[in-house]
Design a protein around this motif. Sequence first.
Motif, PDB file in Angstrom:
ATOM      1  N   ALA A  49      -4.071   9.173   0.668  1.00 53.09           N
ATOM      2  CA  ALA A  49      -3.342   7.910   0.720  1.00 53.09           C
ATOM      3  C   ALA A  49      -2.033   8.092   1.445  1.00 53.09           C
ATOM      4  CB  ALA A  49      -3.073   7.384  -0.701  1.00 53.09           C
ATOM      5  N   LYS A  50      -1.535   7.007   2.012  1.00 55.05           N
ATOM      6  CA  LYS A  50      -0.209   7.082   2.599  1.00 55.05           C
ATOM      7  C   LYS A  50       0.822   6.903   1.492  1.00 55.05           C
ATOM      8  CE  LYS A  50       0.851   2.267   3.734  1.00 55.05           C
ATOM      9  NZ  LYS A  50       1.266   1.335   4.805  1.00 55.05           N
TER      10      LYS A  50
ATOM     11  N   VAL B 149       2.141  10.732  -5.750  1.00 53.49           N
ATOM     12  CA  VAL B 149       2.504  11.676  -4.699  1.00 53.49           C
ATOM     13  C   VAL B 149       1.377  12.687  -4.488  1.00 53.49           C
ATOM     14  CG1 VAL B 149       4.145  13.490  -4.042  1.00 53.49           C
ATOM     15  CG2 VAL B 149       4.975  11.381  -5.108  1.00 53.49           C
ATOM     16  N   ALA B 150       0.715  13.088  -5.588  1.00 52.29           N
ATOM     17  CA  ALA B 150      -0.383  14.052  -5.472  1.00 52.29           C
ATOM     18  C   ALA B 150      -1.501  13.508  -4.599  1.00 52.29           C
ATOM     19  CB  ALA B 150      -0.918  14.392  -6.865  1.00 52.29           C
ATOM     20  N   GLU B 151      -1.765  12.203  -4.715  1.00 51.78           N
ATOM     21  CA  GLU B 151      -2.804  11.604  -3.893  1.00 51.78           C
ATOM     22  C   GLU B 151      -2.421  11.645  -2.415  1.00 51.78           C
ATOM     23  OE1 GLU B 151      -5.766   7.745  -4.359  1.00 51.78           O
ATOM     24  OE2 GLU B 151      -3.676   7.577  -4.994  1.00 51.78           O
ATOM     25  N   PHE B 152      -1.132  11.436  -2.147  1.00 47.98           N
ATOM     26  CA  PHE B 152      -0.624  11.540  -0.776  1.00 47.98           C
ATOM     27  C   PHE B 152      -0.749  12.967  -0.260  1.00 47.98           C
ATOM     28  CE2 PHE B 152       3.208  12.871   1.604  1.00 47.98           C
ATOM     29  CZ  PHE B 152       2.925  12.255   2.824  1.00 47.98           C
TER      30      PHE B 152
ATOM     31  N   ALA C 276       0.824  -1.204   0.000  1.00 44.15           N
ATOM     32  CA  ALA C 276       0.000   0.000   0.000  1.00 44.15           C
ATOM     33  C   ALA C 276       0.858   1.253   0.000  1.00 44.15           C
ATOM     34  CB  ALA C 276      -0.915   0.011   1.227  1.00 44.15           C
ATOM     35  N   GLY C 277       0.509   2.181  -0.878  1.00 43.60           N
ATOM     36  CA  GLY C 277       1.244   3.435  -0.961  1.00 43.60           C
ATOM     37  C   GLY C 277       2.429   3.382  -1.902  1.00 43.60           C
ATOM     38  N   GLY C 278       2.676   2.225  -2.509  1.00 42.20           N
ATOM     39  CA  GLY C 278       3.788   2.087  -3.431  1.00 42.20           C
ATOM     40  C   GLY C 278       3.337   2.312  -4.864  1.00 42.20           C
ATOM     41  N   VAL C 279       3.710   1.407  -5.758  1.00 42.61           N
ATOM     42  CA  VAL C 279       3.300   1.512  -7.149  1.00 42.61           C
ATOM     43  C   VAL C 279       1.776   1.548  -7.208  1.00 42.61           C
ATOM     44  CG1 VAL C 279       3.268   0.336  -9.372  1.00 42.61           C
ATOM     45  CG2 VAL C 279       5.354   0.368  -8.007  1.00 42.61           C
TER      46      VAL C 279
END
Length: 486
Positions: free
Chosen positions: A192-193, A184-187, A177-180
């Motif tokens: 998202a983390k 970054v914009a979603e974070f 989770a949070g990888g591919v």
Amino acid sequence: MPSKETLDKVYENLDLTHAVRAFADNLRGVSIHMLRKGLRDVGVKDNEVIVFSELMDANSLFLTANADTVYVMGSLDLTKGPMVLEVPPQVLGTVQDAWFRWVIDVGLPGPDRGEGGKYLIVPPDYEGPLPQGGFNVAHARTNNAVWFARAFLENNNDPKPVAERIRKFTKVYPYNAGGVGTSVAEFLAGKAKLGKITQPAPTVFHEGSGKVMNTIPPNDISYYEMLNEVVQQEPATSLDPELMGPVAAIGIVKGKPFAPDARMTKILEEAMKIANATSRTLLMNPRDRSWFYYDDANWQNMLFVTGYEFQTPIPMITKEGVKPFPDTGYRQLDARQAFFYGVTGITPAMAMRLTGIGSTYLWTMMDADNNYFDGSKTYKVTLPKNVPAEKFWSWTLYDTMTRSMLDTPQRYPRAGSQSYPSPAAEAARDGSITVYFSPEQPDGVARGNWIQTIPGKSFFPILRLYSPLEPFFSKQWRPSEVELVE
């Protein structure tokens, strides 16, 4: 008021009825359970992969599997979170949940359309983050799932490069989770983390060709023990309440021990005989003529009239597009029971009239004289010229007891247009192709036009058309009946 004698008879019959339904409606779940057990028995753990690099043969008991394509499969453990399945290009496959319900297609019929792709299989009640993109996301209703795919041989004669491609591109690993898949914009938007980009551990592969394994559901009281194991492993809500009702009525309840007393054990043993005989009868000698593909022939496939959910016929494909049939509003329970007694897997791709994609099947349990097949006799079947299969076609013989490939000295009980693993069938001068089923190779018949049978064993043939063409669906082309040769 009911007498003591009536009470005893009624409640014994009620328990028997529930036990028969527990088999008829839920054989699918035990079939998946046995498939997973069969893989474990040859060392394939959850989230690992088995590849049949030299095709599957009669050593492996799988419900009506074939000896034409390279199989790749595995089971997914979703108890710790979503799992990623990366499929290679040019495969034809599907993901099924623990009750043998369709989750998503992969490969040619799936969203990657044969280009290869990443699939994220999400477990029930998962509330964690999901990727913004990059994955084909599918939600399973169970903690365990099975996936399998088939790949066509290179030039219809070589499985080696296909198996190499499968091993190169197939991957199974936990979702990070949070990888591919997470931008970054979603974070930055707080949605998202942000996780690290890490390389998954290498996928463990096993060779399957020649392995002895059994994935066939049992037909004794151990069936109910396995059904209990499925119920205990999966969420209580993973199966529809109406289907779980008869299961609970015979004492199989989530979180409770299954311990039938002597009376109930006797009833379960009797129910298994009835349920198994009923399932076998429905598959081997159905009374519903709508299951037969032609009005005046023994070739059958109930999916054309039931669809993959055993509810609504397969949509028509016209020049104007897809024309669905109206929902019938009811489930054809006999068809579902017969199908899962004899077949592994269900997907919309098995039940469509779309040309040039997937595969289609016809089978018969009787010869032209409406007699069951006898392995000591000689039979022949003819395909008219221009067999409507864009890729290739094949015949495969199956043992009526196991519904698995017939075990003969040939190893691969098949014949077809491919030149591997046996020579391609030869056509006559008029373009038609006749194939013989017999204990000994008939005089003057080429090796590629003969499938060996075993005296003392019955069998049934299945015709497969890979990437079928319009003449099959319009019924302008049809195989002959299987004729006894005196």
